[in-house]
Motif scaffolding. Structure first.
Motif, PDB file in Angstrom:
ATOM      1  N   TYR A 297       0.798  -1.226   0.000  1.00  0.00           N
ATOM      2  CA  TYR A 297       0.000   0.000   0.000  1.00  0.00           C
ATOM      3  C   TYR A 297       0.832   1.279   0.000  1.00  0.00           C
ATOM      4  N   ALA A 298       2.124   1.175  -0.215  1.00  0.00           N
ATOM      5  CA  ALA A 298       2.951   2.384  -0.271  1.00  0.00           C
ATOM      6  C   ALA A 298       2.473   3.260  -1.420  1.00  0.00           C
ATOM      7  N   ALA A 299       2.398   4.549  -1.171  1.00  0.00           N
ATOM      8  CA  ALA A 299       1.998   5.474  -2.235  1.00  0.00           C
ATOM      9  C   ALA A 299       3.009   5.354  -3.365  1.00  0.00           C
ATOM     10  N   PRO A 300       2.566   5.097  -4.586  1.00  0.00           N
ATOM     11  CA  PRO A 300       3.489   4.770  -5.676  1.00  0.00           C
ATOM     12  C   PRO A 300       4.547   5.825  -5.964  1.00  0.00           C
ATOM     13  N   SER A 301       4.240   7.071  -5.717  1.00  0.00           N
ATOM     14  CA  SER A 301       5.234   8.099  -6.042  1.00  0.00           C
ATOM     15  C   SER A 301       5.911   8.662  -4.801  1.00  0.00           C
ATOM     16  N   ASN A 302       5.658   8.089  -3.627  1.00  0.00           N
ATOM     17  CA  ASN A 302       6.201   8.688  -2.420  1.00  0.00           C
ATOM     18  C   ASN A 302       7.247   7.825  -1.733  1.00  0.00           C
ATOM     19  N   GLU A 303       6.796   6.839  -0.954  1.00  0.00           N
ATOM     20  CA  GLU A 303       7.717   6.161  -0.059  1.00  0.00           C
ATOM     21  C   GLU A 303       7.481   4.668  -0.025  1.00  0.00           C
ATOM     22  N   GLU A 304       8.541   3.942   0.298  1.00  0.00           N
ATOM     23  CA  GLU A 304       8.453   2.531   0.637  1.00  0.00           C
ATOM     24  C   GLU A 304       9.076   2.391   2.023  1.00  0.00           C
TER      25      GLU A 304
ATOM     26  N   ASN B 105      -7.982   9.899   2.236  1.00  0.00           N
ATOM     27  CA  ASN B 105      -7.395   8.706   2.829  1.00  0.00           C
ATOM     28  C   ASN B 105      -6.733   9.022   4.157  1.00  0.00           C
ATOM     29  N   LEU B 106      -6.622   8.008   4.983  1.00  0.00           N
ATOM     30  CA  LEU B 106      -5.954   8.153   6.274  1.00  0.00           C
ATOM     31  C   LEU B 106      -4.459   7.886   6.147  1.00  0.00           C
ATOM     32  N   ASP B 107      -3.679   8.499   7.003  1.00  0.00           N
ATOM     33  CA  ASP B 107      -2.268   8.193   7.195  1.00  0.00           C
ATOM     34  C   ASP B 107      -2.112   7.744   8.640  1.00  0.00           C
ATOM     35  N   ILE B 108      -0.923   7.282   8.989  1.00  0.00           N
ATOM     36  CA  ILE B 108      -0.648   6.875  10.366  1.00  0.00           C
ATOM     37  C   ILE B 108       0.414   7.804  10.934  1.00  0.00           C
ATOM     38  N   GLU B 109       0.125   8.382  12.093  1.00  0.00           N
ATOM     39  CA  GLU B 109       1.064   9.260  12.779  1.00  0.00           C
ATOM     40  C   GLU B 109       1.626   8.523  13.994  1.00  0.00           C
TER      41      GLU B 109
ATOM     42  N   TRP C  89       2.738   7.335   5.044  1.00  0.00           N
ATOM     43  CA  TRP C  89       1.812   7.761   3.988  1.00  0.00           C
ATOM     44  C   TRP C  89       1.460   6.526   3.196  1.00  0.00           C
ATOM     45  N   ILE C  90       0.179   6.156   3.235  1.00  0.00           N
ATOM     46  CA  ILE C  90      -0.242   4.885   2.677  1.00  0.00           C
ATOM     47  C   ILE C  90      -1.382   5.125   1.695  1.00  0.00           C
ATOM     48  N   GLN C  91      -1.346   4.417   0.581  1.00  0.00           N
ATOM     49  CA  GLN C  91      -2.399   4.492  -0.418  1.00  0.00           C
ATOM     50  C   GLN C  91      -3.260   3.236  -0.281  1.00  0.00           C
ATOM     51  N   ALA C  92      -4.171   3.243   0.674  1.00  0.00           N
ATOM     52  CA  ALA C  92      -5.005   2.072   0.953  1.00  0.00           C
ATOM     53  C   ALA C  92      -6.371   2.529   1.436  1.00  0.00           C
ATOM     54  N   SER C  93      -7.295   1.582   1.471  1.00  0.00           N
ATOM     55  CA  SER C  93      -8.603   1.912   2.049  1.00  0.00           C
ATOM     56  C   SER C  93      -8.402   2.251   3.517  1.00  0.00           C
TER      57      SER C  93
END
Length: 156
Positions: free
Chosen positions: A34-41, A95-99, A121-125
């Motif tokens: 679910y990593a945002a494709p253009s941001n982070e892994e 979308n939600l992120d986790i802090e 930063w996650i690209q997920a439901s």
């Protein structure tokens, strides 16, 4: 009969609960998926530092530039793990992120400075983000830091 039921529940819970390695594998699989494709892994691991003991190290790869960074901290430094929309432009439906938040500034970074929080930063439901949030809290609990899950007041 109550004792048998209690023992049965205890054994079922022991069998289902994940250990640290399984939890880290699960987190890494889900964060990769679910990593945002253009941001982070992300890659989470536990390191045994000779001076500080067990540390959680989260490697971050900023994919567009292939730049690596990290966050490193003792599990008991974390005081709060919550889902949020703080960084999203759509603060109501986005979308939600986790802090992840520490006591004072106790998270060490690749910039060689201490910070008090960082985000996944996650690209997920939102449901999957909540699961990853709970998984990270579970990892901290397995390492001796019991954190109660929190909700962002502005999330819903």
């Amino acid at each position: 009969m109550k004792k048998i039921t209690l023992l049965l529940l205890l054994f079922v819970n022991i069998g289902i609960a994940q250990n640290r390695e399984e939890t880290i594998d699960w987190l890494n699989r889900n964060l990769s998926e679910y990593a945002a494709p253009s941001n982070e892994e992300y890659n989470i691991k536990i390191v045994n530092d000779p001076n500080y003991g067990e540390m959680i190290v989260i490697e971050v790869i900023f994919t567009p530039l292939n730049v690596k960074g990290f966050y490193s901290f003792k599990p008991n430094a974390i005081t709060r793990v919550t889902t949020t929309r703080k960084l999203r432009s759509d603060k109501i439906n986005g979308n939600l992120d986790i802090e992840v938040v520490s006591k004072e500034k106790r998270i060490w970074t690749d910039d060689e400075k201490f910070i008090d929080s960082f985000y996944f930063w996650i690209q997920a439901s939102n449901e999957n983000v909540e699961k990853i949030n709970k998984g990270f809290i579970h990892l901290l609990e397995l390492m001796g830091n019991k954190i109660e899950p929190e909700k962002d007041f502005f999330k819903n």
